[in-house]
Design a protein around this motif. Structure first.
Motif, short mmCIF file in Angstrom:
data_model
loop_
_atom_site.label_atom_id
_atom_site.label_comp_id
_atom_site.label_asym_id
_atom_site.label_seq_id
_atom_site.Cartn_x
_atom_site.Cartn_y
_atom_site.Cartn_z
N ASP A 15 0.83 -1.21 0.00
CA ASP A 15 0.00 0.00 0.00
C ASP A 15 0.86 1.26 0.00
OD1 ASP A 15 -2.34 -1.43 -0.04
OD2 ASP A 15 -2.68 -1.31 2.13
N THR A 16 1.95 1.22 0.76
CA THR A 16 2.85 2.38 0.82
C THR A 16 3.48 2.64 -0.55
OG1 THR A 16 3.38 1.95 3.14
CG2 THR A 16 4.93 3.31 1.90
N LEU A 17 3.90 1.57 -1.22
CA LEU A 17 4.49 1.72 -2.54
C LEU A 17 3.47 2.21 -3.56
CD1 LEU A 17 6.72 -1.49 -2.64
CD2 LEU A 17 7.53 0.87 -2.67
N ILE A 18 2.29 1.64 -3.50
CA ILE A 18 1.23 2.05 -4.44
C ILE A 18 0.94 3.54 -4.29
CG2 ILE A 18 -1.23 1.81 -4.95
CD1 ILE A 18 -0.92 -1.18 -4.22
N PHE A 19 0.82 3.99 -3.05
CA PHE A 19 0.53 5.40 -2.79
C PHE A 19 1.64 6.30 -3.35
CE2 PHE A 19 0.76 9.24 -0.15
CZ PHE A 19 -0.54 9.71 -0.27
N ALA A 20 2.90 5.92 -3.09
CA ALA A 20 4.03 6.73 -3.55
C ALA A 20 4.14 6.75 -5.07
CB ALA A 20 5.33 6.21 -2.94
N LEU A 21 3.97 5.59 -5.69
CA LEU A 21 4.13 5.49 -7.14
C LEU A 21 2.98 6.17 -7.88
CD1 LEU A 21 5.40 1.81 -7.31
CD2 LEU A 21 6.72 3.85 -7.89
N GLN A 22 1.76 5.97 -7.40
CA GLN A 22 0.63 6.62 -8.05
C GLN A 22 0.70 8.13 -7.86
OE1 GLN A 22 -3.01 4.72 -6.74
NE2 GLN A 22 -2.62 2.89 -7.97
N PHE A 77 14.76 -5.27 -6.48
CA PHE A 77 14.52 -6.18 -5.37
C PHE A 77 14.23 -5.40 -4.08
CE2 PHE A 77 16.91 -9.88 -7.37
CZ PHE A 77 15.79 -10.68 -7.44
N LEU A 78 13.30 -5.93 -3.29
CA LEU A 78 13.07 -5.46 -1.93
C LEU A 78 13.47 -6.58 -0.98
CD1 LEU A 78 9.51 -3.83 -2.07
CD2 LEU A 78 11.72 -2.68 -2.26
N PRO A 102 13.77 -1.23 6.25
CA PRO A 102 12.74 -0.28 5.81
C PRO A 102 13.32 0.73 4.82
CG PRO A 102 13.56 0.33 7.97
CD PRO A 102 14.21 -0.99 7.63
N PHE A 103 12.47 1.25 3.97
CA PHE A 103 12.94 2.15 2.92
C PHE A 103 12.04 3.38 2.84
CE2 PHE A 103 10.19 -1.13 1.14
CZ PHE A 103 9.16 -0.36 0.62
N SER A 104 12.53 4.37 2.13
CA SER A 104 11.73 5.57 1.87
C SER A 104 10.94 5.35 0.58
CB SER A 104 12.65 6.78 1.71
OG SER A 104 11.96 7.84 1.06
N PRO A 105 9.61 5.38 0.63
CA PRO A 105 8.81 5.20 -0.58
C PRO A 105 9.16 6.21 -1.67
CG PRO A 105 7.42 5.04 1.36
CD PRO A 105 8.76 5.52 1.83
#
Length: 222
Positions: A15-22, A77-78, A102-105
């Motif tokens: 969800d975090t990635l989706i939010f950042a990418l969108q 890769f994650l 953990p990473f920064s989106p």
């Protein structure tokens, strides 16, 4: 806009990635299994895949290995593992980047954009058409039957017309470690590519030999 396939079994991370990418204008698809990702890429190819290593069915490493049998799509890769050996293995089997949790989106989104910019179709002369997703190069309207190494070799030359590449530089582009025993393999690959080009245009010599130096692509001889 580019479409990003996210393969991650933890919903919160996805969800975090989706939010950042969108938020950056990308479209996304989320899957939680490696096998599902492989099937999806065959049917509806994404422009880039963000791939978790610790998936429930098959590992991200194995997913990437199988993916590379039919696609050159960029892969990030994650992983929760930040050891050097994991990074090296990930890059050696075909990943373009490796991000530790953990990473920064926002950083991941920036890496996605940078990779897509790097692999975007280059402004090659009209006589050549490069399709990175299908790993194909067209020459004067005809698709060339190239091996994976031949594709990478010819693509490297096409990206920088008139630049003279040494055998060692071409080995690096092909993805083979520089070694005296392998340098002459470049000559064999060049010979094979030239033969395939001549079946389309017998009188053209787009690949030029520079004695003692290497090879270059000459648009004027295409």
């Amino acid at each position: 806009m580019p479409h990003i396939l996210i393969v991650e079994d933890e919903a919160a991370i996805a969800d975090t990635l989706i939010f950042a990418l969108q938020g950056e204008g990308f479209t996304t698809t989320w899957l939680s299994l490696g096998q599902a990702a492989l099937a999806h890429q065959r049917q509806t190819p994404a422009d880039l895949i963000i791939l978790d290593i610790g998936l429930p069915d098959i590992t991200g490493f194995e997913t990437c290995k199988q993916l590379r049998r039919f696609s050159e799509v960029p892969v990030i890769f994650l992983s929760a593992r930040d050891g050097e050996i994991d990074r090296v293995v990930g890059l050696e089997i075909g990943a373009d980047d490796y991000v530790v949790k953990p990473f920064s989106p926002r950083e991941v989104a920036a890496r996605v954009r940078a990779i897509l910019k790097r692999v975007a179709p280059v402004a090659t002369p009209a006589v050549f058409q490069v399709d990175h997703e299908r790993v194909q190069i067209g020459y004067r309207g005809q698709a060339l039957s190239l091996t994976r190494h031949e594709f990478r070799l010819l693509n490297c030359l096409l990206e920088q017309p008139e630049r003279v590449f040494s055998r060692e530089q071409l080995l690096d582009a092909v993805g083979v470690a520089a070694d005296a025993g392998y340098e002459r393999n470049i000559d064999s690959h060049i010979k094979s590519v030239r033969s395939k080009l001549r079946t389309v245009a017998p009188d053209a010599e787009p690949i030029q030999t520079h004695r003692g130096l290497g090879y270059s692509y000459s648009p004027g001889n295409s």
